[in-house]
Design a protein around this motif. Structure first.
Motif, mmCIF file in Angstrom:
data_model
loop_
_atom_site.group_PDB
_atom_site.id
_atom_site.type_symbol
_atom_site.label_atom_id
_atom_site.label_comp_id
_atom_site.label_asym_id
_atom_site.label_seq_id
_atom_site.Cartn_x
_atom_site.Cartn_y
_atom_site.Cartn_z
ATOM 1 N N ALA A 110 3.239 1.989 -3.323
ATOM 2 C CA ALA A 110 4.246 1.213 -4.048
ATOM 3 C C ALA A 110 5.651 1.636 -3.664
ATOM 4 O O ALA A 110 6.564 0.822 -3.641
ATOM 5 N N GLY A 111 5.824 2.910 -3.352
ATOM 6 C CA GLY A 111 7.184 3.425 -3.218
ATOM 7 C C GLY A 111 7.673 3.689 -1.805
ATOM 8 O O GLY A 111 8.815 4.080 -1.633
ATOM 9 N N VAL A 112 6.831 3.492 -0.787
ATOM 10 C CA VAL A 112 7.312 3.859 0.544
ATOM 11 C C VAL A 112 7.930 2.661 1.257
ATOM 12 O O VAL A 112 7.482 1.531 1.119
ATOM 13 N N HIS A 113 8.975 2.952 2.016
ATOM 14 C CA HIS A 113 9.598 1.931 2.854
ATOM 15 C C HIS A 113 9.421 2.267 4.324
ATOM 16 O O HIS A 113 10.133 1.747 5.162
ATOM 17 N N HIS A 114 8.515 3.180 4.615
ATOM 18 C CA HIS A 114 8.237 3.520 6.016
ATOM 19 C C HIS A 114 6.903 2.886 6.374
ATOM 20 O O HIS A 114 5.892 3.153 5.731
ATOM 21 N N MET A 115 6.915 2.020 7.382
ATOM 22 C CA MET A 115 5.711 1.242 7.674
ATOM 23 C C MET A 115 4.522 2.140 8.039
ATOM 24 O O MET A 115 3.382 1.829 7.721
ATOM 25 N N GLY A 116 4.788 3.248 8.704
ATOM 26 C CA GLY A 116 3.702 4.148 9.086
ATOM 27 C C GLY A 116 3.095 4.845 7.879
ATOM 28 O O GLY A 116 1.871 4.921 7.726
ATOM 29 N N LEU A 117 3.965 5.330 6.997
ATOM 30 C CA LEU A 117 3.475 6.026 5.809
ATOM 31 C C LEU A 117 2.758 5.041 4.878
ATOM 32 O O LEU A 117 1.751 5.385 4.244
ATOM 33 N N LEU A 118 3.275 3.820 4.798
ATOM 34 C CA LEU A 118 2.611 2.795 3.984
ATOM 35 C C LEU A 118 1.192 2.563 4.508
ATOM 36 O O LEU A 118 0.230 2.479 3.738
ATOM 37 N N TRP A 119 1.083 2.498 5.835
ATOM 38 C CA TRP A 119 -0.236 2.309 6.446
ATOM 39 C C TRP A 119 -1.181 3.450 6.061
ATOM 40 O O TRP A 119 -2.333 3.227 5.710
ATOM 41 N N LEU A 120 -0.635 4.673 6.114
ATOM 42 C CA LEU A 120 -1.446 5.842 5.751
ATOM 43 C C LEU A 120 -1.936 5.742 4.311
ATOM 44 O O LEU A 120 -3.099 6.009 4.015
ATOM 45 N N ALA A 121 -1.025 5.345 3.420
ATOM 46 C CA ALA A 121 -1.390 5.256 2.003
ATOM 47 C C ALA A 121 -2.496 4.220 1.825
ATOM 48 O O ALA A 121 -3.484 4.456 1.105
ATOM 49 N N LEU A 161 -2.128 -1.107 15.071
ATOM 50 C CA LEU A 161 -1.669 -1.675 16.340
ATOM 51 C C LEU A 161 -0.476 -2.603 16.077
ATOM 52 O O LEU A 161 0.503 -2.604 16.836
ATOM 53 N N GLY A 162 -0.552 -3.381 14.996
ATOM 54 C CA GLY A 162 0.566 -4.251 14.630
ATOM 55 C C GLY A 162 1.835 -3.449 14.387
ATOM 56 O O GLY A 162 2.921 -3.856 14.812
ATOM 57 N N ILE A 163 1.695 -2.304 13.715
ATOM 58 C CA ILE A 163 2.869 -1.463 13.451
ATOM 59 C C ILE A 163 3.426 -0.915 14.761
ATOM 60 O O ILE A 163 4.642 -0.850 14.958
ATOM 61 N N LEU A 196 7.399 -9.444 17.980
ATOM 62 C CA LEU A 196 7.428 -9.558 16.515
ATOM 63 C C LEU A 196 6.284 -10.442 16.040
ATOM 64 O O LEU A 196 5.590 -10.126 15.060
ATOM 65 N N ASN A 197 6.063 -11.556 16.752
ATOM 66 C CA ASN A 197 4.945 -12.430 16.381
ATOM 67 C C ASN A 197 3.622 -11.696 16.509
ATOM 68 O O ASN A 197 2.746 -11.816 15.640
ATOM 69 N N ALA A 198 3.466 -10.931 17.609
ATOM 70 C CA ALA A 198 2.214 -10.195 17.797
ATOM 71 C C ALA A 198 2.021 -9.188 16.664
ATOM 72 O O ALA A 198 0.923 -9.055 16.111
ATOM 73 N N ALA A 199 3.112 -8.500 16.308
ATOM 74 C CA ALA A 199 3.026 -7.536 15.214
ATOM 75 C C ALA A 199 2.600 -8.239 13.929
ATOM 76 O O ALA A 199 1.718 -7.774 13.198
ATOM 77 N N PHE A 200 3.199 -9.399 13.677
ATOM 78 C CA PHE A 200 2.863 -10.149 12.454
ATOM 79 C C PHE A 200 1.389 -10.532 12.440
ATOM 80 O O PHE A 200 0.697 -10.356 11.441
ATOM 81 N N VAL A 201 0.910 -11.051 13.581
ATOM 82 C CA VAL A 201 -0.488 -11.508 13.624
ATOM 83 C C VAL A 201 -1.438 -10.338 13.365
ATOM 84 O O VAL A 201 -2.362 -10.433 12.559
ATOM 85 N N PHE A 202 -1.178 -9.196 14.031
ATOM 86 C CA PHE A 202 -2.086 -8.060 13.842
ATOM 87 C C PHE A 202 -2.008 -7.503 12.430
ATOM 88 O O PHE A 202 -3.016 -7.098 11.851
ATOM 89 N N LEU A 203 -0.808 -7.498 11.856
ATOM 90 C CA LEU A 203 -0.702 -6.993 10.479
ATOM 91 C C LEU A 203 -1.326 -7.973 9.494
ATOM 92 O O LEU A 203 -1.916 -7.571 8.497
ATOM 93 N N LEU A 204 -1.208 -9.276 9.793
ATOM 94 C CA LEU A 204 -1.854 -10.268 8.922
ATOM 95 C C LEU A 204 -3.372 -10.087 8.973
ATOM 96 O O LEU A 204 -4.055 -10.100 7.945
ATOM 97 N N VAL A 205 -3.894 -9.877 10.185
ATOM 98 C CA VAL A 205 -5.343 -9.655 10.305
ATOM 99 C C VAL A 205 -5.733 -8.348 9.623
ATOM 100 O O VAL A 205 -6.701 -8.282 8.864
ATOM 101 N N GLY A 206 -4.948 -7.297 9.876
ATOM 102 C CA GLY A 206 -5.288 -5.975 9.347
ATOM 103 C C GLY A 206 -5.220 -5.931 7.834
ATOM 104 O O GLY A 206 -6.210 -5.637 7.154
ATOM 105 N N TYR A 207 -4.051 -6.229 7.281
ATOM 106 C CA TYR A 207 -3.918 -6.205 5.827
ATOM 107 C C TYR A 207 -4.684 -7.368 5.200
ATOM 108 O O TYR A 207 -5.110 -7.284 4.053
#
Lengths: 477, 214
Positions: A110-121, A161-163, A196-207
């Motif tokens: 809920a509280g992180v603004h770092h994409m890597g740390l958010l992924w870890l959480a 991979l998206g990140i 950016l589009n590739a990142a979006f697609v992979f994050l959409l698939v991942g999350y």
């Protein structure tokens, strides 16, 4: 202050590990839940001074999510004391620890603004719940756990991979590499669109896998169907919303890029596909816990459609974050009770819940109305805003499809819920030793009451919080 | 420096094919361990050596080279295991699929808008090829243990792409991702153990109790 939100449940998990008594151990969870909930309310009411740490920044979206998760966990925690009393033969150490580690990871998310740390959480929430899906230790639950573990791990790997693509887009643009939300938002217009589009697609698939968007939802019916009710509630109301938070963060970055049509279309498409899949499987669903999984697929689809529509729907999406989480809590906890009262989760053998477990039966029915957006419950308001957004912002086709699919889903769910609640209890099935008890009924009742009250009258601070959260999602013009 | 890194990546690509072509679980685990060690040492050859890089190298080599293979061998030793992995495509089919995927990865990578100083490197095609090999292994293997190896290949592919980004991804996130990976493999190992106890086999195509009945 925020650190405490993570540390309290971690400490609780350690204490649960140290307590040898299977009887006393579950009481750690309500204690931790109360502390956590009080702290959340204090943090929201009296915001602590802005921290210097850019990684941690609890914004309005995070606060809303935190409030929802903390309330849901509190309900599950009190419920678990009585539930685990029924399951005395089973060691509950792993369950008590997993639930609390998961709460810690969700608070962090809920509280992180770092994409890597958010992924870890988010990855940690997946891992901490895996042993809990396997609580019943039979062939069906091991199959469900394996699917959950493998599919979610692959999904979350693709999100990583998206990140990386996102970070790489800053490298290609010649900007100082960063994975923090605010710098990425300000860079967004200059980032190469392909990466950016590739990142979006992979994050959409991942999350999307984590949320359970179709066609990435295949683990969901199994895991939700085989896990104990309170674990199902946390999966549907906590972990799925956690995946949505991940999606929200990348959405915030992509929307800042100014080139938004692709993202909007992808989100609306993915959302409608989920709604369609859910509606198709909700009809003729005989297993009422699997039914709840498809209902979750449906509501995750609504989230995606709402993000895609933007505008007024964003307010609804933030409201829906609370509504979906709490209503799933009511349904799963009540479904768990009915399951135990009949020793079956099939609508053919578990009939007439109102006779055998009147409170649970009534809660299940009311939860069904709350989940499908009937007034006065909160989801009515959020779904209304989706329709309003679709029709007033020039997407009548999306609005029409939404209406159709939600209606099919409503009818499909009713065909399962109504026989379970009202029918005649089958004569040939023995009564189990289950009886409605205070701790099994009051937690879902409390969640239902919140949904009803907030649906009729949204308190001013909450209204402001929802608006502030929606404003964070608006496209900066 | 970079030419040596490229040679290491060629080795990584060969290991992919070896994993796709082998029918022995022990060979596959050893190969994935070797791939992990090779990948772990790569940051040393790409970046100027500093404390940060040395730490990452140490972490990765220990995690991917020792810890994860140890967990996998642990899972393997507890189950009655016929060495035959029975891929859906057959071993030759797997190798051919792996080769085609590698080829496609190289073709595709030349079309990507990479940063100028990355265009000549093997890093991106090797990452894509390894990710694809992971998917082939995941899709073609029935046994739970080999699906884990496919997942590890996928992770290794993502790790290779991450080599381009060592400055952008902080050490804490790298270390956390590795810890999560180890924890994930640990949990998977336990589940495999339970699967073999419950089904007397780790053939996941036998797990059909939860199909949606129509």
């Amino acid at each position: 202050m925020f650190t405490l939100l993570v540390l309290i449940p971690v400490t609780g998990a350690l204490i649960a590990w140290l307590i040898p008594s299977n009887e006393k151990r579950p009481w750690v969870m309500p204690a931790v839940a109360c502390l956590h909930l009080i702290l959340v309310v204090v943090i929201i009411a009296v915001p602590p001074p802005q921290s210097r740490n850019e990684w941690i920044d609890l914004d309005a979206i995070g606060k809303l999510f935190l409030l929802e998760v903390s309330a849901l966990f509190a309900a599950c925690a009190f419920y678990s004391v009585s539930y685990l009393h029924y399951r005395r033969e089973r060691n509950n150490r792993v369950l008590c620890m997993g639930m609390q580690v998961c709460l810690a990871a969700m608070s962090l998310a809920a509280g992180v603004h770092h994409m890597g740390l958010l992924w870890l959480a988010i990855e940690t929430t997946t891992l901490s719940m895996a042993p809990l899906v396997y609580f019943n230790r039979n062939a069906r639950s091991i199959e469900a756990t394996w699917k959950y573990m493998l599919i979610c791990s692959i999904g979350i790997a693709l999100a990583l991979l998206g990140i990386f693509f996102l970070a790489y887009s800053t490298v290609v643009a010649g900007l100082p590499p960063s994975l923090l939300l605010e710098p990425l938002q300000s860079y967004a217009p200059r980032l190469p669109i392909g990466w950016l589009n590739a990142a979006f697609v992979f994050l959409l698939v991942g999350y999307g896998t984590k949320m359970g968007l179709a066609p990435l939802h295949t683990w969901k019916p199994d895991a939700y169907g085989e896990a104990p009710g309170l674990v199902g509630a946390m999966l549907a109301g906590g972990l799925a919303n956690c995946g949505f938070i991940g999606l929200i963060r990348i959405y915030q970055i992509c929307m800042a890029s100014g080139n938004v049509h692709f993202y909007r279309a992808a989100l609306v498409g993915a959302g409608l596909l989920s709604l369609f899949t859910a509606a198709a499987f909700l009809v003729h669903q005989t297993d009422f816990k699997r039914m709840l999984a498809y209902s979750s697929v449906e509501h995750m689809g609504l989230f995606a459609v709402a993000l895609g529509l933007g505008g007024k729907a964003l307010y609804g999406a933030m409201l829906h974050l609370i509504g979906n989480g709490l209503a799933k809590g009511v349904l799963f906890l009540a479904a768990g009770n009915i399951h135990r009262a009949f020793a079956s989760k099939s609508r053919d053998s578990a009939r007439g819940a109102l006779r055998r477990a009147p409170w649970s039966g009534a809660l299940f029915l009311a939860g069904f109305f709350a989940m499908t957006g009937s007034p006065p419950f909160l989801i009515f308001s959020s779904e209304y805003s989706f329709f309003a957004a679709a029709f007033t912002q020039g997407h009548p086709l999306v609005g029409g499809l939404l209406a159709l699919l939600l209606m099919v889903a409503f009818l499909g769910m009713a065909m399962t819920v109504l026989p379970v609640v009202f029918g005649e209890p089958p004569k040939n099935r023995e009564r189990t030793r289950y009886h409605d008890k205070a701790l099994l009924v009051v937690p879902p009742l409390a969640l239902l009451t919140i949904l009803g009250v907030v649906g009729i009258w949204l308190p001013q601070p909450l209204y402001k919080l929802v608006n502030a959260a929606a404003a964070l999602l608006e496209v900066a013009r | 420096m970079n030419s040596f890194a490229d040679q290491l990546l060629v080795l990584v690509l060969l290991i992919n094919i070896l994993i796709l072509g082998t029918h022995r679980a022990r060979v596959a685990i050893r190969a994935i361990a070797l791939q992990g060690i090779v990948l772990g040492t790569m940051p040393l050859f790409i970046h100027p050596v500093q404390g940060h890089i040395l730490l990452i190298t140490l972490f990765v080599v220990l995690a991917k080279g020792l810890c994860i293979p140890w967990l996998l061998f642990g899972a393997l030793s507890k189950i009655e295991f016929s060495e035959d992995l029975q891929p859906f495509l057959g071993y030759a089919g797997n190798v051919i699929a792996g080769a085609v995927a590698t080829l496609l990865a190289f073709v595709f990578a030349t079309r990507l808008p990479l940063a100028p100083h990355h265009q000549q490197l093997l890093t991106v095609p090797a990452a894509l090829a390894t990710i694809l090999a992971g998917f082939i292994a995941l899709a073609s293997r029935r046994k739970a243990l080999n699906q884990v190896i496919g997942y590890l290949l996928l992770e290794n592919g993502i790790f290779i792409f991450g080599l381009l980004l060592t400055e952008a991804v902080p050490l804490m996130v790298e270390a956390g991702a590795l810890l999560d990976l180890i924890a994930g493999i640990f949990v998977m190992g336990i589940i495999i153990n339970q699967i073999s106890r419950e089904f007397s086999s780790i053939d996941t195509s036998r797990m059909t109790a939860l199909r949606e009945e129509e």
